[in-house]
Scaffold this motif. Structure first.
Motif, short mmCIF file in Angstrom:
data_model
loop_
_atom_site.label_atom_id
_atom_site.label_comp_id
_atom_site.label_asym_id
_atom_site.label_seq_id
_atom_site.Cartn_x
_atom_site.Cartn_y
_atom_site.Cartn_z
N VAL A 30 -1.94 44.07 3.71
CA VAL A 30 -3.24 43.38 3.72
C VAL A 30 -4.32 44.25 3.10
N SER A 31 -4.22 45.55 3.26
CA SER A 31 -5.24 46.46 2.70
C SER A 31 -5.29 46.41 1.18
N ASP A 32 -4.22 45.91 0.54
CA ASP A 32 -4.17 45.82 -0.94
C ASP A 32 -4.57 44.45 -1.47
N TRP A 33 -4.81 43.49 -0.58
CA TRP A 33 -5.10 42.13 -1.02
C TRP A 33 -6.41 42.07 -1.79
N GLN A 34 -6.43 41.22 -2.81
CA GLN A 34 -7.66 40.92 -3.53
C GLN A 34 -8.35 39.74 -2.83
N PRO A 35 -9.67 39.64 -2.97
CA PRO A 35 -10.38 38.53 -2.32
C PRO A 35 -9.93 37.18 -2.87
N ARG A 36 -10.00 36.17 -2.03
CA ARG A 36 -9.65 34.81 -2.45
C ARG A 36 -10.54 34.36 -3.62
N GLU A 37 -11.78 34.79 -3.60
CA GLU A 37 -12.72 34.40 -4.66
C GLU A 37 -12.24 34.89 -6.03
N THR A 38 -11.59 36.04 -6.07
CA THR A 38 -11.04 36.55 -7.33
C THR A 38 -9.97 35.61 -7.87
N LEU A 39 -9.11 35.12 -6.99
CA LEU A 39 -8.08 34.15 -7.40
C LEU A 39 -8.74 32.86 -7.86
N ARG A 40 -9.73 32.40 -7.12
CA ARG A 40 -10.44 31.16 -7.50
C ARG A 40 -11.03 31.29 -8.90
#
Length: 107
Positions: A30-40
Motif C-alpha cells: 500500500v505504501s507504493d500505491w499511486q493516488p486514484r486521481e493519477t489513474l483517473r
C-alpha cells in the motif's frame, strides 16, 4: 487405500483452486500505491474515457468508465505501477472492437 487417494486428490484440487484465485489479486504494498486521481487523469487524457468510479477490490484498482462512443469500460489496474491487468468493454450499438485493437498502419 482408495479413500486416501480420493482425499489427497480432493485436497490437491482445493489447494490448486485457491492458488488460481489468488493470482487475480494485486499484492503491491500500500505504501507504493499511486493516488486514484493519477489513474483517473491517465485514462481520461490517454484514452478519452469518462470515469464514473475507482474502487479497491482484492488489492487492485477497479475502474468503471465510458469511452468516447459510450461503450461501458471495466478495468483493473495494479495500484503502484498503474499497469492494466484486465479490461472488459461492453460495446453498445455504435461500438466497434477495432477501436481497441492495434492494426498495422494505425499508428
Amino acid at each position: 487405500m482408495k479413500s486416501a487417494f480420493i482425499v489427497s486428490t480432493a485436497l490437491l484440487g482445493v489447494l490448486l483452486g485457491t492458488h488460481a484465485l489468488a493470482d487475480d489479486d494485486c499484492s503491491e504494498p500500500v505504501s507504493d500505491w499511486q493516488p486514484r486521481e493519477t489513474l483517473r487523469q491517465h485514462v481520461e487524457q490517454q484514452y478519452g474515457w469518462s470515469v464514473q468510479r475507482i474502487k479497491v477490490d482484492d488489492g487492485c484498482y477497479e475502474l468503471k468508465a465510458t469511452d468516447r462512443k459510450g461503450n461501458a469500460i471495466e478495468a483493473s489496474y495494479a495500484p503502484a505501477s498503474l499497469r492494466l491487468r484486465k479490461l472488459e468493454i461492453h460495446f453498445g450499438d455504435n461500438g466497434d472492437a477495432r477501436d481497441y485493437l492495434n492494426r498495422p498502419g494505425s499508428e
